[in-house]
Scaffold this motif. Structure first.
Motif, PDB file in Angstrom:
ATOM      1  N   TYR A  14       0.678  -1.239  -0.061  1.00 57.94           N
ATOM      2  CA  TYR A  14       0.097  -0.119  -0.003  1.00 57.94           C
ATOM      3  C   TYR A  14       0.840   1.068  -0.020  1.00 57.94           C
ATOM      4  CZ  TYR A  14      -2.911  -3.858   1.681  1.00 57.94           C
ATOM      5  OH  TYR A  14      -3.389  -4.999   1.938  1.00 57.94           O
ATOM      6  N   VAL A  15       0.872   1.947  -1.195  1.00 58.91           N
ATOM      7  CA  VAL A  15       1.905   2.893  -1.310  1.00 58.91           C
ATOM      8  C   VAL A  15       1.254   4.040  -2.061  1.00 58.91           C
ATOM      9  CG1 VAL A  15       4.370   3.886  -1.917  1.00 58.91           C
ATOM     10  CG2 VAL A  15       4.105   1.359  -1.107  1.00 58.91           C
ATOM     11  N   LEU A  16       1.479   5.277  -1.768  1.00 56.54           N
ATOM     12  CA  LEU A  16       0.865   6.454  -2.426  1.00 56.54           C
ATOM     13  C   LEU A  16       2.047   7.428  -2.685  1.00 56.54           C
ATOM     14  CD1 LEU A  16      -2.326   7.119  -0.562  1.00 56.54           C
ATOM     15  CD2 LEU A  16      -2.247   6.157  -2.723  1.00 56.54           C
ATOM     16  N   ARG A  77      -8.411  11.527   2.227  1.00 53.92           N
ATOM     17  CA  ARG A  77      -8.095  12.930   2.972  1.00 53.92           C
ATOM     18  C   ARG A  77      -7.113  13.518   2.255  1.00 53.92           C
ATOM     19  NH1 ARG A  77      -7.936  11.940   9.371  1.00 53.92           N
ATOM     20  NH2 ARG A  77      -9.848  10.543   9.548  1.00 53.92           N
ATOM     21  N   LEU A  78      -6.182  13.148   1.468  1.00 52.61           N
ATOM     22  CA  LEU A  78      -5.222  13.605   0.732  1.00 52.61           C
ATOM     23  C   LEU A  78      -5.833  14.631  -0.294  1.00 52.61           C
ATOM     24  CD1 LEU A  78      -2.206  11.547   0.992  1.00 52.61           C
ATOM     25  CD2 LEU A  78      -2.239  13.671   1.926  1.00 52.61           C
ATOM     26  N   VAL A  79      -6.508  13.558  -0.949  1.00 47.68           N
ATOM     27  CA  VAL A  79      -7.545  14.088  -2.239  1.00 47.68           C
ATOM     28  C   VAL A  79      -8.170  15.298  -1.777  1.00 47.68           C
ATOM     29  CG1 VAL A  79      -9.040  13.549  -4.077  1.00 47.68           C
ATOM     30  CG2 VAL A  79      -7.206  12.064  -3.822  1.00 47.68           C
ATOM     31  N   THR A  86      -0.729   9.698  -6.591  1.00 46.44           N
ATOM     32  CA  THR A  86      -0.809   8.734  -7.325  1.00 46.44           C
ATOM     33  C   THR A  86      -0.351   7.389  -6.783  1.00 46.44           C
ATOM     34  OG1 THR A  86       1.605   9.123  -7.850  1.00 46.44           O
ATOM     35  CG2 THR A  86      -0.038  10.192  -9.439  1.00 46.44           C
ATOM     36  N   GLU A  87      -0.928   6.383  -7.176  1.00 44.92           N
ATOM     37  CA  GLU A  87      -0.639   4.901  -6.736  1.00 44.92           C
ATOM     38  C   GLU A  87       0.762   4.744  -6.883  1.00 44.92           C
ATOM     39  OE1 GLU A  87      -2.884   3.200  -5.217  1.00 44.92           O
ATOM     40  OE2 GLU A  87      -4.388   4.845  -5.483  1.00 44.92           O
ATOM     41  N   GLY A  88       1.722   3.795  -5.868  1.00 41.05           N
ATOM     42  CA  GLY A  88       2.788   3.300  -6.036  1.00 41.05           C
ATOM     43  C   GLY A  88       3.670   4.386  -5.621  1.00 41.05           C
ATOM     44  N   ALA A  89       4.983   3.983  -5.385  1.00 42.87           N
ATOM     45  CA  ALA A  89       6.104   4.889  -5.261  1.00 42.87           C
ATOM     46  C   ALA A  89       6.765   5.213  -6.474  1.00 42.87           C
ATOM     47  CB  ALA A  89       7.077   4.028  -4.276  1.00 42.87           C
ATOM     48  N   PRO A  90       7.548   6.595  -6.584  1.00 42.31           N
ATOM     49  CA  PRO A  90       8.111   6.761  -7.798  1.00 42.31           C
ATOM     50  C   PRO A  90       9.328   5.993  -8.223  1.00 42.31           C
ATOM     51  CG  PRO A  90       8.557   8.544  -5.877  1.00 42.31           C
ATOM     52  CD  PRO A  90       7.636   7.570  -5.266  1.00 42.31           C
ATOM     53  N   ASP A  91      10.068   5.419  -7.066  1.00 40.81           N
ATOM     54  CA  ASP A  91      11.035   4.556  -7.451  1.00 40.81           C
ATOM     55  C   ASP A  91      11.510   3.686  -6.099  1.00 40.81           C
ATOM     56  OD1 ASP A  91      12.464   6.164  -5.244  1.00 40.81           O
ATOM     57  OD2 ASP A  91      13.034   7.391  -6.780  1.00 40.81           O
TER      58      ASP A  91
END
Length: 180
Positions: A14-16, A77-79, A86-91
């Protein structure tokens, strides 16, 4: 027994990623601490900073709550607060600010204590081969920012006065050319 190689994605699926248009790490650290205070994040999750290069260089943050239920609540809450999420991590790398045990890494602790009370997997000392003596003291300055490296959460430290170590990243760095 050695720990398996892992990343924040392995610890929780679960990563945003939140892009708030930040330009520096200090602002990103502040944003993550604000999220920790205002969002329903448990102590077992992670909050990391990531440098984004390219046309629009910036610092984004990733949040990895422990459960899908937490993720859904955090995302909503962030939205609602108008963040770009966005879903997932950038790296697969990142500089951990929020992680299990980060809040107890205060004052002077032995390397062994750091490893036993936090999610940090190992401590690497600049200019030294091998691992430091587990009894070596680390003066934290309440600012411990390990990095994800090859699936391990690694704190880079450097030698300091009195046979101690300090984290390589200092809380209030002197800007380059500050005396000019």
């Amino acid at each position: 027994m050695t720990r398996p190689v892992r990343t924040p994605h392995d610890l929780t699926p679960y990563v945003l990623t939140v892009d708030a248009g930040l330009r520096d790490l200090r602002a990103a650290d502040h944003l993550l601490r604000t999220f920790a205070a205002e969002l329903p994040l448990t102590g077992g999750g992670f909050g990391c900073t990531h440098l984004v290069r390219g046309e629009r260089p910036r610092v984004v943050v990733s949040l990895a709550p422990e459960s899908g239920e937490e993720l859904d609540d955090v995302r909503a809450r962030l939205v609602a607060m108008a963040y770009e999420v966005t879903e997932g991590a950038p790296d697969a790398v990142g500089r951990a600010v929020l992680y299990p045990g980060a809040d107890v890494l205060r004052g002077t602790l032995s390397i062994e204590e750091v490893l036993s009370v936090s999610a940090i997997d190992r401590v690497a000392v600049l200019g030294a081969a091998g691992r430091p003596d587990p009894s070596m003291p680390l003066v934290t300055h309440s600012h411990v920012r390990p990095l994800w490296q090859s699936g391990e959460l690694v704190l880079t430290a450097m030698p300091a006065v009195g046979g101690t170590l300090v984290p390589f990243e200092v809380p209030d760095p002197t800007p380059c050319c500050a005396d000019h």
